[in-house]
Design a protein around this motif. Structure first.
Motif, PDB file in Angstrom:
ATOM      1  N   LYS A 282       0.831  -1.202   0.000  1.00 51.89           N
ATOM      2  CA  LYS A 282       0.000   0.000   0.000  1.00 51.89           C
ATOM      3  C   LYS A 282       0.867   1.253   0.000  1.00 51.89           C
ATOM      4  N   ARG A 283       1.915   1.272   0.815  1.00 53.92           N
ATOM      5  CA  ARG A 283       2.808   2.428   0.841  1.00 53.92           C
ATOM      6  C   ARG A 283       3.543   2.581  -0.486  1.00 53.92           C
ATOM      7  N   HIS A 284       3.913   1.456  -1.075  1.00 55.49           N
ATOM      8  CA  HIS A 284       4.664   1.475  -2.331  1.00 55.49           C
ATOM      9  C   HIS A 284       3.824   2.042  -3.477  1.00 55.49           C
ATOM     10  N   LEU A 285       2.552   1.677  -3.539  1.00 53.29           N
ATOM     11  CA  LEU A 285       1.699   2.104  -4.641  1.00 53.29           C
ATOM     12  C   LEU A 285       1.004   3.431  -4.377  1.00 53.29           C
ATOM     13  N   GLY A 286       0.801   3.765  -3.111  1.00 53.16           N
ATOM     14  CA  GLY A 286       0.216   5.063  -2.792  1.00 53.16           C
ATOM     15  C   GLY A 286      -1.250   5.175  -3.152  1.00 53.16           C
ATOM     16  N   ASP A 287      -1.633   6.327  -3.708  1.00 55.53           N
ATOM     17  CA  ASP A 287      -3.037   6.657  -3.911  1.00 55.53           C
ATOM     18  C   ASP A 287      -3.723   5.838  -4.999  1.00 55.53           C
ATOM     19  N   THR A 288      -2.983   5.108  -5.797  1.00 47.36           N
ATOM     20  CA  THR A 288      -3.618   4.274  -6.820  1.00 47.36           C
ATOM     21  C   THR A 288      -4.101   2.943  -6.258  1.00 47.36           C
ATOM     22  N   SER A 289      -3.920   2.728  -4.965  1.00 46.92           N
ATOM     23  CA  SER A 289      -4.249   1.432  -4.378  1.00 46.92           C
ATOM     24  C   SER A 289      -5.167   1.574  -3.178  1.00 46.92           C
TER      25      SER A 289
END
Length: 354
Positions: A282-289
């Motif tokens: 979740k942190r890696h993908l950010g707002d797209t996830s």
């Protein structure tokens, strides 16, 4: 030495053994459920000699353009039929058109190539989808566990084809260093392979105990040995190599970001890929996830919460305009709060398995 029995005697013996195998009976039931749902099998040969076996939705036979094509990718310990049979009719009823392949070295899919990377798996699946007579130009992808690794590479390498993504307990953010750090129940890749490719009843019992939030209490040894014989003895060398390539030298800093909207689903009690990996993703993908944490579920979330998982998949693919659709489950921020102050290091059998 006695002469071997003639073929006429050997064939009935094999058929009788097949009737006595509960694993083979269940395998046939899963296959029949695919047929009864209207799916049909196909084998797609690729230029490098690989063959991808996959099941096509009813719309593919008529040449119709499906409203919601979806590619379903199974996990490491399964095949297409074993992983997805319970989901077919609800997905079809919701207007989805499922394409369900066996990954390379699983089921009826195979390849002479030496490449064991999930990127190669993704390339084979993408090539097979493109080669279909009525192939959809864009589709959603759902990947469970190891299938999520392949789905992630599909989304990165073929963004023109992958519309959106659902990753279920897929530890794509793991690092090889996590093994030495004690995040998992295994200390090296060899130990992981011995459990994920069980050849002894005690290994399968341990794997089931770590995979389920509430493991079955009654597991007769005769059933376990039958399952191992039918499901765990083919392509062991190749599958072991898949694990080594998947984990060896893996670093989060090398993981590319993907642009597709992604739903991340995780069992709160996952001891195979612990929830920490879902938070990382979740942190890696950010707002797209989006991250949805399902309570009272372990890594085998597809077995423990099939109706809930099916609902999440249907809602996310059928109605892309809705961003967050499951207010009964904790958000990723709430999940982080639960982890504040807790150590990632576990001990003994309570430690999560890779």
């Amino acid at each position: 030495m006695p002469a071997p029995p003639p073929p006429s005697a050997a064939v009935p013996r094999r058929r009788w053994q097949s009737r006595l195998s509960p694993t083979l009976v269940r395998d046939r039931c899963y296959t029949r459920s695919f047929h009864s749902a209207g799916l049909r099998p196909a084998a797609v040969p690729l230029p490098d000699g690989a063959v991808v076996h996959l099941w096509l939705p009813p719309t593919a036979a008529t040449g119709a353009n499906p409203l919601h094509p979806v590619l379903l990718l199974h996990g490491f310990g399964a095949t297409a039929t074993w992983q997805w049979a319970p989901f077919l009719r609800p997905l079809l009823a919701a207007g989805l058109a499922p394409y369900v392949p066996d990954l390379i070295f699983f089921g009826a899919s195979a390849s002479p190539a030496a490449d064991r990377s999930p990127a190669y798996q993704a390339a084979c699946i993408a090539a097979a989808m493109t080669a279909l007579p009525s192939a959809p130009q864009r589709y959603a992808v759902v990947g469970v566990s190891y299938g999520g690794f392949v789905a992630y590479h599909l989304a990165h390498a073929f963004p023109e084809a992958v519309e959106r993504l659902v990753l279920i307990a897929a530890g794509v953010c793991l690092e090889e260093a996590d093994l030495a750090a004690g995040l998992f129940a295994v200390e090296d890749i060899a130990e992981a392979a011995s459990l994920l490719l069980p050849q002894r009843p005690e290994d399968l019992r341990r794997l089931v105990g770590l995979t389920f939030c509430r493991p079955p209490r009654f597991m007769p040894s005769c059933f376990i040995r039958d399952y191992i014989r039918v499901m765990c003895t083919e392509n062991v060398k190749e599958k072991t190599e898949l694990l080594y390539v998947l984990i060896n030298g893996r670093k989060l800093s090398d993981l590319p970001k993907i642009s597709q909207q992604t739903l991340i689903i995780w069992g709160e009690q996952d001891r195979v890929f612990p929830l920490e990996l879902g938070l990382r993703l979740k942190r890696h993908l950010g707002d797209t996830s989006e991250l949805i944490v399902v309570k009272d579920a372990g890594h085998a979330i597809n077995r423990e919460k099939p109706a809930e998982l099916c609902r999440l998949i249907k809602n996310y693919i059928v109605d892309p305009s809705v961003k967050y659709r499951d207010d009964r489950k904790g958000s990723w921020k709430n999940a982080i709060k639960r982890f504040v102050g807790s150590s990632l290091r576990k001990v003994d059998s309570s430690r999560p398995l890779l």
